[in-house]
Design a protein around this motif. Structure first.
Motif, PDB file in Angstrom:
ATOM      1  N   UNK A 181       0.848  -1.205   0.000  1.00  8.80           N
ATOM      2  CA  UNK A 181       0.000   0.000   0.000  1.00  8.80           C
ATOM      3  C   UNK A 181       0.875   1.242   0.000  1.00  8.80           C
ATOM      4  N   UNK A 182       1.882   1.203   0.860  1.00  5.18           N
ATOM      5  CA  UNK A 182       2.742   2.381   0.978  1.00  5.18           C
ATOM      6  C   UNK A 182       3.613   2.536  -0.259  1.00  5.18           C
ATOM      7  N   UNK A 183       3.976   1.420  -0.860  1.00  2.00           N
ATOM      8  CA  UNK A 183       4.749   1.483  -2.101  1.00  2.00           C
ATOM      9  C   UNK A 183       3.928   2.078  -3.232  1.00  2.00           C
ATOM     10  N   UNK A 184       2.613   1.771  -3.233  1.00  2.00           N
ATOM     11  CA  UNK A 184       1.722   2.251  -4.293  1.00  2.00           C
ATOM     12  C   UNK A 184       1.657   3.781  -4.282  1.00  2.00           C
ATOM     13  N   UNK A 185       1.915   4.392  -3.097  1.00  2.00           N
ATOM     14  CA  UNK A 185       1.911   5.864  -3.058  1.00  2.00           C
ATOM     15  C   UNK A 185       3.351   6.386  -2.953  1.00  2.00           C
ATOM     16  N   UNK A 186       4.241   5.708  -3.641  1.00  2.00           N
ATOM     17  CA  UNK A 186       5.625   6.171  -3.760  1.00  2.00           C
ATOM     18  C   UNK A 186       6.495   5.933  -2.544  1.00  2.00           C
ATOM     19  N   UNK A 187       6.069   5.032  -1.685  1.00  2.00           N
ATOM     20  CA  UNK A 187       6.899   4.689  -0.526  1.00  2.00           C
ATOM     21  C   UNK A 187       6.779   5.687   0.618  1.00  2.00           C
ATOM     22  N   UNK A 188       5.684   6.514   0.580  1.00  2.00           N
ATOM     23  CA  UNK A 188       5.478   7.479   1.680  1.00  2.00           C
ATOM     24  C   UNK A 188       5.253   6.742   3.001  1.00  2.00           C
ATOM     25  N   UNK A 189       5.881   7.213   4.045  1.00  2.00           N
ATOM     26  CA  UNK A 189       5.697   6.575   5.359  1.00  2.00           C
ATOM     27  C   UNK A 189       6.486   5.283   5.484  1.00  2.00           C
ATOM     28  N   UNK A 190       7.409   5.054   4.540  1.00  2.00           N
ATOM     29  CA  UNK A 190       8.238   3.841   4.644  1.00  2.00           C
ATOM     30  C   UNK A 190       9.669   4.221   5.021  1.00  2.00           C
ATOM     31  N   UNK A 191       9.815   4.804   6.192  1.00  2.00           N
ATOM     32  CA  UNK A 191      11.145   5.139   6.689  1.00  2.00           C
ATOM     33  C   UNK A 191      11.858   3.871   7.134  1.00  2.00           C
TER      34      UNK A 191
END
Ligand code: NAP
Length: 465
Positions: free
Chosen positions: A109-119
């Motif tokens: 899911x987070x990858x689908x929005x460009x990796x936002x919130x994937x620190x």
């Protein structure tokens, strides 16, 4: 819905979870503990469902999940008490699967929005969640299969050369992938499915070398893995309730495993790599010795003449569901002014508290249940010790035989009683697969037969006199 309301619901649920564990510590408050746990879970679910993020989503899927969970969960609650360990293993498997799947969904899911919130921290927590969740899933399924004695999953330990090296290499590889993912998430995102795969395989391989005999301890260890996976999930989804509930689950599972290991005088390494539970060669040989036996009515007469009778229940009483007949014996003896006490070994049966639950079901007064350390000094004064389907927990080899696999395990000193009556169906060994010299002792009389049938006969004889 107001965020404060949700946080308040979570806070109340956390407090109730803690009280629930506290109250479950004692039989007199255990019922309240269960109700508190149920109320806490309800609050947690409602608090989550009123979350704006969830309300905006489609409730159809949640409803479907609730229906599926109910269809599977309700029949699972009908299993007999003796099958509770494997039922618990299945619950952990579902818990692990849920945590693992949430981890996978969050990652993509987070990858689908460009990796936002994937620190780095989130990816690290996600890796821990997925690794622990999926290994708990397959490990718990294997454990349930071994305990259920499914034909295609051998319950004996399956060992081969280089097994530990292979298992640790697999785990090591999964950890290397996790480190790469944390360091360069975008570059190594293709490794994520391999972490899932390695965790699934590792869960199976971890359980294969462990015998069915050690499954209860392993199950509570897997419980703590599932709890830790939920903690990681809490960090990923920023849900404080998941963090606290997961930590409670994880630590209580670990504490329970430690209690079981201590009561068996074994270490974690011995449980995980000891291949315990195979019938030893000596067991068959020793059966050439003879044991004395008597009929149930002789046993009844012996007990009638006693002043102190100590009953030691074990796994056989649970399998035979003999607790109500045992209650009848208790009533008949106490009516005659004979003192009757129940000696409770911490690992009698197949799960901690097994005997307490069965005896409570038969409404035997709780004050007559005496812990092992308290009853042992009284054993030399005991006129008749009635052992009902217990074996390892009264095996003097744990005290006398340095070569025995159970050497050092604390036992109930049944052999110190003036007379021992042992109810079991044969001279077969118990859980640890070793013979019991108590059955061949001078002062022991075997009463052969199914525990329910024999205790029923004894109660009938006592009632007719
Ligand atoms: P046990 O050593 O397994 O012995 C049970 C005995 O019951 C057997 O020898 C069996 O003999 C007899 N039996 C079985 N079905 C029967 C029936 N229908 N009627 C009469 N007798 C019956 O049990 P235990 O003394 O309770 O010891 C528990 C064992 O489990 C220990 O080794 C402990 O370390 C292990 N364990 C317990 C836990 C826990 O949390 N409670 C956890 C992990 C491991 P026959 O076949 O001859 O009848």
């Amino acid at each position: 819905m107001n965020n404060n309301t949700i946080q308040l619901a979570y806070l109340l649920a956390t407090a109730l979870f803690i009280f629930s564990l506290k109250w479950m510590n004692h039989p007199s408050t255990a019922r309240r503990g269960v109700l508190a746990g149920v109320a806490a879970m309800l609050m947690a679910v409602v608090g989550t469902l009123i979350n704006p993020g969830i309300v905006a989503a489609n409730f159809k899927w949640i409803a479907l999940a609730v229906i599926a969970g109910t269809i599977i969960g309700v029949p699972l609650s009908w299993v007999p008490l003796t099958a509770v360990p494997q039922r618990t293993a299945l619950s952990h498997a579902f818990g692990g699967l849920a945590a693992g799947l949430v981890g996978v969904a969050e990652f993509y899911d987070k990858f689908a929005v460009g990796g936002q919130g994937l620190g780095r921290f989130e990816v690290g927590a996600l890796c821990a969640e997925v690794l622990l969740g999926f290994l708990t899933f397959t490990g718990s399924l294997m454990a349930a299969g071994k305990l259920q004695e499914l034909k295609f999953i051998p319950s004996r330990p399956v060992t081969y050369r280089g097994q530990n090296v292979m298992n640790l290499s697999l785990l090591g590889l999964a950890l290397i992938f996790c480190v790469l993912l944390v360091a360069h998430t975008h570059k190594y995102q293709h490794l994520f499915p391999f972490v899932v795969l390695l965790a699934l395989v590792f869960g199976v391989l971890l359980i294969i070398p462990i015998g069915g005999a050690d499954m209860p301890t392993v199950i509570s260890l897997l419980n703590s893995y599932a709890g830790l996976s939920a903690v990681a999930m809490g960090f990923v989804t920023n849900n404080k309730l998941l963090i606290t509930a997961g930590a409670l689950d994880g630590s209580s599972g670990l504490i329970l495993s430690i209690i079981m290991c201590k009561a068996m005088n074994r270490s974690f390494t011995n449980v995980l790599f000891g291949a315990f539970g195979q019938v030893t060669a000596g067991a068959a040989e020793a059966q050439k010795k003879t044991a004395k036996s008597c009929a149930p009515n002789d046993a009844a007469q012996l007990m009638e003449q006693a002043s102190l009778v100590v009953i030691v229940p074990g796994y056989g009483m649970a399998v035979a569901q003999a607790q109500h007949r045992v209650r009848e014996i208790y009533d008949q003896l106490t009516k005659r002014g004979i003192t009757v006490k129940f000696a409770i070994h911490p690992v009698a049966g197949r799960m901690p508290g097994h005997m307490n639950v069965l005896l409570a079901e038969a409404e035997i007064p709780y004050e007559d249940l005496v812990e092992m350390d308290e009853i042992n000094p009284e054993m030399p004064q005991c006129d008749v010790c009635l052992v009902i389907g217990a074996n390892d927990v009264v095996n003097p080899a744990a005290r006398n035989n340095k070569g025995s696999p159970i050497y050092g395990m604390p036992i109930i000193d049944a052999d110190k009683a003036k007379t021992v009556l042992a109810i079991k169906r044969s001279m077969n060994p118990g859980f640890a697969g070793i013979e019991n010299e108590l059955y061949y002792a001078e002062r022991t009389l075997m009463v052969f037969g199914d525990a329910k049938a024999v205790t029923g006969e004894i109660a009938k004889t006592l009632a007719s006199e």
